[in-house]
Design a protein around this motif. Structure first.
Motif, PDB file in Angstrom:
ATOM      1  N   THR A 169       0.889  -1.016  -0.037  1.00  0.00           N
ATOM      2  CA  THR A 169      -0.037  -0.028   0.139  1.00  0.00           C
ATOM      3  C   THR A 169       0.908   1.356  -0.096  1.00  0.00           C
ATOM      4  O   THR A 169       1.935   1.223   0.441  1.00  0.00           O
ATOM      5  CB  THR A 169      -0.918  -0.055   1.193  1.00  0.00           C
ATOM      6  N   ALA A 170       0.329   2.395  -0.497  1.00  0.00           N
ATOM      7  CA  ALA A 170       1.165   3.319  -0.762  1.00  0.00           C
ATOM      8  C   ALA A 170       1.836   4.211   0.430  1.00  0.00           C
ATOM      9  O   ALA A 170       2.591   5.039   0.162  1.00  0.00           O
ATOM     10  CB  ALA A 170       0.196   4.395  -1.731  1.00  0.00           C
ATOM     11  N   GLN A 171       1.363   3.747   1.613  1.00  0.00           N
ATOM     12  CA  GLN A 171       1.822   4.468   2.891  1.00  0.00           C
ATOM     13  C   GLN A 171       3.200   3.939   2.975  1.00  0.00           C
ATOM     14  O   GLN A 171       4.064   4.542   3.647  1.00  0.00           O
ATOM     15  CB  GLN A 171       1.113   4.283   4.202  1.00  0.00           C
ATOM     16  N   ILE A 172       3.464   2.796   2.500  1.00  0.00           N
ATOM     17  CA  ILE A 172       4.739   2.248   2.881  1.00  0.00           C
ATOM     18  C   ILE A 172       5.944   2.219   1.539  1.00  0.00           C
ATOM     19  O   ILE A 172       5.514   1.858   0.543  1.00  0.00           O
ATOM     20  CB  ILE A 172       4.631   0.572   3.198  1.00  0.00           C
ATOM     21  N   PRO A 173       6.793   3.059   1.645  1.00  0.00           N
ATOM     22  CA  PRO A 173       7.830   2.868   0.691  1.00  0.00           C
ATOM     23  C   PRO A 173       8.560   1.517   0.372  1.00  0.00           C
ATOM     24  O   PRO A 173       8.464   0.443   1.354  1.00  0.00           O
ATOM     25  CB  PRO A 173       8.998   3.752   1.395  1.00  0.00           C
ATOM     26  N   ALA A 174       8.675   1.301  -0.835  1.00  0.00           N
ATOM     27  CA  ALA A 174       8.997   0.107  -1.485  1.00  0.00           C
ATOM     28  C   ALA A 174      10.081  -0.498  -0.840  1.00  0.00           C
ATOM     29  O   ALA A 174      10.330  -1.605  -0.614  1.00  0.00           O
ATOM     30  CB  ALA A 174       9.187   0.153  -2.917  1.00  0.00           C
ATOM     31  N   GLN A 175      11.289   0.422  -0.311  1.00  0.00           N
ATOM     32  CA  GLN A 175      12.331  -0.002   0.048  1.00  0.00           C
ATOM     33  C   GLN A 175      12.358  -0.727   1.310  1.00  0.00           C
ATOM     34  O   GLN A 175      13.083  -1.562   2.016  1.00  0.00           O
ATOM     35  CB  GLN A 175      13.341   1.190   0.361  1.00  0.00           C
TER      36      GLN A 175
ATOM     37  N   GLU B 192      -9.266  -6.278   0.475  1.00  0.00           N
ATOM     38  CA  GLU B 192      -7.864  -5.600   0.426  1.00  0.00           C
ATOM     39  C   GLU B 192      -7.642  -4.647  -0.946  1.00  0.00           C
ATOM     40  O   GLU B 192      -7.179  -3.971  -0.945  1.00  0.00           O
ATOM     41  CB  GLU B 192      -6.976  -6.899   0.299  1.00  0.00           C
ATOM     42  N   GLU B 193      -8.393  -5.100  -1.792  1.00  0.00           N
ATOM     43  CA  GLU B 193      -8.394  -3.963  -2.990  1.00  0.00           C
ATOM     44  C   GLU B 193      -8.840  -2.632  -2.979  1.00  0.00           C
ATOM     45  O   GLU B 193      -8.253  -1.900  -3.202  1.00  0.00           O
ATOM     46  CB  GLU B 193      -9.351  -4.659  -4.351  1.00  0.00           C
ATOM     47  N   ARG B 194      -9.766  -2.645  -1.893  1.00  0.00           N
ATOM     48  CA  ARG B 194     -10.274  -1.547  -1.415  1.00  0.00           C
ATOM     49  C   ARG B 194      -9.321  -0.580  -0.523  1.00  0.00           C
ATOM     50  O   ARG B 194      -8.826   0.535  -0.755  1.00  0.00           O
ATOM     51  CB  ARG B 194     -11.554  -1.416  -0.638  1.00  0.00           C
ATOM     52  N   ILE B 195      -8.412  -1.436   0.294  1.00  0.00           N
ATOM     53  CA  ILE B 195      -7.371  -0.720   0.932  1.00  0.00           C
ATOM     54  C   ILE B 195      -6.371  -0.122   0.088  1.00  0.00           C
ATOM     55  O   ILE B 195      -5.688   0.717   0.402  1.00  0.00           O
ATOM     56  CB  ILE B 195      -6.728  -1.912   2.109  1.00  0.00           C
ATOM     57  N   TYR B 196      -5.940  -0.999  -1.075  1.00  0.00           N
ATOM     58  CA  TYR B 196      -4.938  -0.722  -2.056  1.00  0.00           C
ATOM     59  C   TYR B 196      -5.278   0.641  -2.672  1.00  0.00           C
ATOM     60  O   TYR B 196      -4.552   1.667  -3.059  1.00  0.00           O
ATOM     61  CB  TYR B 196      -4.687  -1.576  -3.113  1.00  0.00           C
ATOM     62  N   ARG B 197      -6.705   0.614  -3.073  1.00  0.00           N
ATOM     63  CA  ARG B 197      -7.192   1.706  -3.790  1.00  0.00           C
ATOM     64  C   ARG B 197      -7.062   2.985  -2.678  1.00  0.00           C
ATOM     65  O   ARG B 197      -6.998   4.059  -3.085  1.00  0.00           O
ATOM     66  CB  ARG B 197      -8.523   1.539  -4.404  1.00  0.00           C
ATOM     67  N   VAL B 198      -7.575   3.056  -1.626  1.00  0.00           N
ATOM     68  CA  VAL B 198      -7.557   4.075  -0.736  1.00  0.00           C
ATOM     69  C   VAL B 198      -6.341   4.469  -0.308  1.00  0.00           C
ATOM     70  O   VAL B 198      -5.908   5.733  -0.180  1.00  0.00           O
ATOM     71  CB  VAL B 198      -8.377   3.502   0.769  1.00  0.00           C
ATOM     72  N   ALA B 199      -5.523   3.726  -0.194  1.00  0.00           N
ATOM     73  CA  ALA B 199      -3.962   4.087  -0.023  1.00  0.00           C
ATOM     74  C   ALA B 199      -3.385   4.809  -1.153  1.00  0.00           C
ATOM     75  O   ALA B 199      -2.682   5.995  -0.941  1.00  0.00           O
ATOM     76  CB  ALA B 199      -3.066   2.651   0.395  1.00  0.00           C
ATOM     77  N   ASP B 200      -3.831   4.185  -2.379  1.00  0.00           N
ATOM     78  CA  ASP B 200      -3.253   5.155  -3.602  1.00  0.00           C
ATOM     79  C   ASP B 200      -3.837   6.651  -3.648  1.00  0.00           C
ATOM     80  O   ASP B 200      -3.066   7.423  -3.899  1.00  0.00           O
ATOM     81  CB  ASP B 200      -3.788   4.265  -4.883  1.00  0.00           C
ATOM     82  N   SER B 201      -5.008   6.820  -3.097  1.00  0.00           N
ATOM     83  CA  SER B 201      -5.777   7.925  -3.341  1.00  0.00           C
ATOM     84  C   SER B 201      -5.191   8.742  -2.150  1.00  0.00           C
ATOM     85  O   SER B 201      -5.031  10.080  -2.166  1.00  0.00           O
ATOM     86  CB  SER B 201      -7.282   7.846  -3.185  1.00  0.00           C
ATOM     87  N   LEU B 202      -4.841   8.295  -1.143  1.00  0.00           N
ATOM     88  CA  LEU B 202      -4.420   9.116   0.023  1.00  0.00           C
ATOM     89  C   LEU B 202      -2.844   9.672  -0.370  1.00  0.00           C
ATOM     90  O   LEU B 202      -2.521  10.611  -0.172  1.00  0.00           O
ATOM     91  CB  LEU B 202      -4.198   8.000   1.327  1.00  0.00           C
ATOM     92  N   LYS B 203      -2.215   8.584  -1.038  1.00  0.00           N
ATOM     93  CA  LYS B 203      -0.905   9.168  -1.479  1.00  0.00           C
ATOM     94  C   LYS B 203      -1.048  10.224  -2.470  1.00  0.00           C
ATOM     95  O   LYS B 203      -0.327  11.456  -2.366  1.00  0.00           O
ATOM     96  CB  LYS B 203      -0.104   7.779  -2.193  1.00  0.00           C
ATOM     97  N   ALA B 204      -1.872  10.108  -3.426  1.00  0.00           N
ATOM     98  CA  ALA B 204      -2.141  11.129  -4.392  1.00  0.00           C
ATOM     99  C   ALA B 204      -2.552  12.538  -3.860  1.00  0.00           C
ATOM    100  O   ALA B 204      -1.926  13.427  -4.122  1.00  0.00           O
ATOM    101  CB  ALA B 204      -3.061  10.809  -5.394  1.00  0.00           C
ATOM    102  N   GLU B 205      -3.378  12.337  -2.539  1.00  0.00           N
ATOM    103  CA  GLU B 205      -3.564  13.787  -1.980  1.00  0.00           C
ATOM    104  C   GLU B 205      -2.330  14.279  -1.293  1.00  0.00           C
ATOM    105  O   GLU B 205      -2.172  15.515  -1.293  1.00  0.00           O
ATOM    106  CB  GLU B 205      -4.896  13.261  -1.001  1.00  0.00           C
ATOM    107  N   SER B 206      -1.724  13.202  -0.538  1.00  0.00           N
ATOM    108  CA  SER B 206      -0.485  13.737   0.100  1.00  0.00           C
ATOM    109  C   SER B 206       0.438  14.350  -1.145  1.00  0.00           C
ATOM    110  O   SER B 206       1.044  15.521  -0.838  1.00  0.00           O
ATOM    111  CB  SER B 206       0.256  12.549   0.791  1.00  0.00           C
ATOM    112  N   GLU B 207       0.789  13.703  -2.221  1.00  0.00           N
ATOM    113  CA  GLU B 207       1.587  14.571  -2.884  1.00  0.00           C
ATOM    114  C   GLU B 207       1.059  15.829  -3.566  1.00  0.00           C
ATOM    115  O   GLU B 207       1.895  16.748  -3.919  1.00  0.00           O
ATOM    116  CB  GLU B 207       1.608  13.376  -4.298  1.00  0.00           C
ATOM    117  N   ARG B 208      -0.408  15.937  -3.500  1.00  0.00           N
ATOM    118  CA  ARG B 208      -0.806  17.182  -3.890  1.00  0.00           C
ATOM    119  C   ARG B 208      -0.566  18.322  -2.873  1.00  0.00           C
ATOM    120  O   ARG B 208      -0.291  19.372  -3.165  1.00  0.00           O
ATOM    121  CB  ARG B 208      -2.396  17.130  -4.136  1.00  0.00           C
TER     122      ARG B 208
END
Length: 816
Positions: free
Chosen positions: A210-216, A404-420
């Motif tokens: 999920t987008a909150q966690i850096p891939a590293q 779990e798919e919903r969690i992935y989508r929510v995390a992606d949207s939160l990341k996009a909002e954080s980037e904005r």
């Protein structure tokens, strides 16, 4: 044959093998459920009959299985149930295949137990013998795995947790009005290879999170979950090693009770309950299942007892199934993990952990190429983060549900909002500073609280630090600092440029005209702490001087074994006078004077190297060492040409150290550090080594009871010894409150010797005391208080002084 690494600290492996799709493979999915109640059967086993292919259902009884070409028979089984078979032919392939299982007959053992006799012990002893025989014949194996870890963090409303890596930072949290929980998911697809005696490597072929966690950060979970509970020794939780129940040592630490027999994969298995004989030893509790006839470990369902649990972990449960391969080797085919962590420190957090790792496609005792085994234990392929959804659909072994798919989508949207919103400037940023990101460049701007500092030499100072980072392609970082001291009436500045040419080669260059202080390696209070102590108490442990010049360094990790740094500098030094006596409250008490140094310039060249044989993670090209350093020598040499008082001469300094630790099982860890410094030539004040001391109440120096700059010389020898008992003493002695606190107990003893030659002594503008009679101190500490703090109590044993020879201090990751 086992993977033996701690649960929360370092926990990694890798493999260097190709990944190829199975020709003409076919995928089926389905659910395994109880034929009578229709209840889903969690973690049921689904396999291809007479084949090593198989998988494990998730906690909802759902499974995914990749089949080879041709007709096959699919077998679904669950503990206590009669296996069910279904045949699939190429002509009648179907994508959904459900299984309804009926309960098997459970038998109670009819045994006569005489005094001193325990039928469970006989079964365990035969299991130990059978395991030893199988392992003698096991030379190597390969496997593939899919691992999924789901972590739900209950976070107080409005709180944020910042997760940072060298190249990224993400915030996990909830807004002021959002739901007070955050769920993160991490998945990896890996290939692994093992060979005698204990070689193991793992390659992460694909990973997603999920987008909150850096891939590293997503290199932990495979090894976090791949644990073989048939091992003699288990390393889980970061505490002392845990003795496995199927081992000779286990016979002395566990109570075994035969509860009955049941069926598993159509075979009879013995059900044995295990309990620790002592709750003060870190052990397991739960149930083990031993196959009748082969006496192989068929399944475990165990939890860590309180003595084995890491601090703040309430429960940690593991379930693991084993299957026979080649009619001989019983290998783990999955690991199911469930845990609850409660943190009551700076934040009020509840963390729920649920993990599943499916291990399949075993190839046992095949051709082995031992050249693949090197110090890279985990290798993350560079394409692992760019795998598309089609790749995951084709290779996923663990189903993904709609939640779990919903969690992935929510995390992606939160990341996009954080980037904005990342470049918005708020009230907190105004005071604490903020990092702005434009493209691949990061700009660090200071906050109001960072602009002011005060000490007795510079007085009130306005000072700012800026940095610019471009992590690609060379990892360049430019730091700029400058300000004006109203007491010294002088501008100060510095500029430093760092660059990484590769993971092994770095360089930096720095120019400056600034105020420095003796013992710069120990920034005891930091700039803010020094400012506050001067303002309120007129306490300042630093002796200041002015330095102007340039320095540079090149670092290279030779053969990935000898981290080496070559440095050069040309610095002019001059003394500073006390310029300020101001304080908010102690205005009538003068601040202490600032001692002089040897004014002049020094041109120096230094070389430092260390032997660091730790293993690596190749994190998609970013190389990281893992594990504790152990018995690590370091040697440093510097040549210096100096001009002081109208004279020019040369002096050399040689420094060597050896650090290491001994793991002592249940009795903790013994650590040592031995350091020595020897100088040739007369040493100016600003280069003179000192025994490192501590300031009151802050246990940051090596010697707790020693004041800063109290003893020095051009020849020094120090020895630091410490034994960390963990929480075993508190548990053994049954000390109320402490026995279940998770706090640790330490003993330490430090000794130091120093001498100074007559030439160096005559050069000093301030008298320097030497400790020709060794300086010795001893004491104890209490560690892991609230998981964050350590408190030390120490006494001087030699060189007594008037007043107190006792020290009490606190240290933490958040304190200097």
């Amino acid at each position: 044959m086992v993977v033996r690494y701690p649960l929360f600290f370092i926990l990694f492996f890798s493999a260097f093998l190709p990944f190829e799709a199975i020709a003409q493979e076919f995928r089926i999915t389905g659910t395994v459920f109880d034929a009578e109640t229709n209840a889903h059967l969690p973690y049921a086993t689904v396999r291809v009959k007479d084949s090593p292919l198989g998988t494990t259902a998730d906690r909802e009884g759902r499974y995914t299985l990749i089949l080879p070409a041709g007709a096959v028979i699919i077998v679904a089984s669950h503990i206590g149930y009669t296996p069910a078979e279904k045949r699939i032919t190429p002509e009648a392939r179907q994508t959904v295949l459900d299984f309804a299982l009926t309960r098997g007959r459970i038998e109670l053992p009819e045994v006569i137990v005489t005094p001193g006799d325990n039928p469970a012990l006989d079964i365990i002893r035969r299991a130990i013998e059978a395991k030893a025989k199988r392992r003698e014949r096991l030379e190597n194996y390969r496997l593939r795995s899919h691992t999924k870890l789901i972590v739900t963090v209950e976070i107080p409303r409005g709180a944020e947790i910042s997760i940072r890596t060298p190249s990224d930072r993400r915030r996990v949290g909830n807004g002021r009005d959002s739901a007070a929980s955050t769920t993160v998911i991490l998945e990896t697809l890996t290939e692994a290879v093992w060979a005698k005696p204990d070689h193991y490597k793992e390659t992460i072929l694909a990973r997603k999170q999920t987008a909150q966690i850096p891939a590293q950060l997503n290199v932990l979970i495979s090894s976090f979950l791949i644990v073989d509970f048939s091992s003699d020794i288990l390393h889980i939780g970061g505490k002392a090693p845990i003795i496995g129940p199927i081992s000779e040592a286990g016979l002395r630490h566990y109570d075994y009770t035969l509860k009955g027999t049941t069926t598993m994969d159509g075979e009879r298995v013995h059900v044995i309950e295990i309990k620790p004989l002592s709750e003060y030893d870190p052990l397991l509790k739960g149930t083990v299942y031993v196959a009748d006839g082969s006496f192989a470990l068929a399944m475990v369902d165990v939890s860590l007892n309180d003595a084995a649990l890491p601090p703040f972990v309430d429960t940690l449960r593991f379930r693991q199934h084993y299957r026979p391969f080649d009619d001989l080797f019983w290998m783990p085919v999955d690991v199911i993990t469930e845990g609850v962590v409660t943190v009551r420190t700076l934040l009020d957090l509840d963390v729920h952990i649920s993990g599943l790792s499916i291990l399949q496609d075993y190839v046992i005792n095949g051709e082995s190429d031992k050249t693949v085994f090197d110090r890279t234990r985990i290798k993350v392929l560079k394409e692992a983060d760019s795998r598309d959804s089609l790749f995951w659909v084709e290779h996923r072994r663990i189903p993904t549900d709609s939640g779990e798919e919903r969690i992935y989508r929510v995390a992606d949207s939160l990341k996009a909002e954080s980037e904005r919103l990342r470049n918005r400037w708020g009230l907190t940023d105004m005071f604490l500073g903020h990092t702005l990101t434009y493209g691949g460049t990061r700009w660090r701007l200071p906050g109001i609280l960072e602009l002011y500092r005060f000490n007795r030499v510079e007085g009130h100072t306005l000072h700012a630090v800026f940095s610019i980072e471009r992590p690609f392609p060379l990892g360049e970082r430019l730091s700029l600092a400058g300000g004006y001291g109203f007491g010294s009436r002088r501008w100060v500045w510095s500029a430093k440029l760092d660059a990484a040419v590769s993971h092994a080669l770095r360089w930096s260059i720095e120019g400056m005209d600034r105020t420095a202080h003796l013992e710069p390696s120990i920034e005891r209070l930091g700039i803010l702490g020094t400012t506050l102590s001067n303002i309120f108490d007129k306490y300042d442990d630093k002796d200041y001087y002015r330095e102007r010049g340039v320095k540079g360094s090149i670092s290279y990790d030779i053969l990935s074994l000898f981290p080496t740094t070559l440095s050069a500098s040309r610095i002019a030094f001059s003394s500073c006078d006390k310029k300020e006596d101001w304080s908010l409250f102690l205005r009538d008490r003068p601040a202490r004077s600032n001692p002089a140094i040897n004014d002049g310039w020094i041109f120096g060249v230094g070389l430092e190297t260390t032997i660091d044989a730790r293993d690596f993670i190749d994190n998609a090209g970013e190389i990281q060492r893992i594990g504790r350093t152990n018995h690590t020598p370091r040697i440093a040499y510097s040549w210096n040409r100096t001009h002081v008082g109208g004279k020019t001469w040369t002096f050399n300094i040689l420094h060597a150290s050896l650090k290491g630790r001994f793991e002592m099982g249940l009795f903790g860890t013994f650590a040592y550090t031995i350091e020595g410094t020897h100088a040739l030539g007369d040493i100016p004040r600003q280069n003179l080594p000192f025994l490192t001391g501590s300031i009151p109440y802050i246990a940051s120096g090596r010697f707790r009871t020693l004041r800063p700059l109290e003893y020095g010389g051009d020849r020094l020898l120090t020895c630091f010894l410490e034994h960390d008992f963990g929480d075993i003493l508190f548990r053994r002695l049954r000390i109320p409150f402490l026995q279940g606190s998770g706090w640790g107990f330490l003993l330490f003893a430090n000794a130091g010797w120093s001498d100074i030659t007559e030439g160096t002594r005559a050069l000093q503008p301030v008298a320097v005391k030497s400790a020709r009679e060794p300086y010795v101190e001893g004491g104890f500490g209490i560690d892991r208080i609230l998981l964050l703090f350590r408190v030390d109590f120490a006494w001087r044993l030699t060189h007594f002084r008037s007043g107190s020879n006792f020290f009490v201090g606190i240290s933490s990751l958040f304190l200097p």
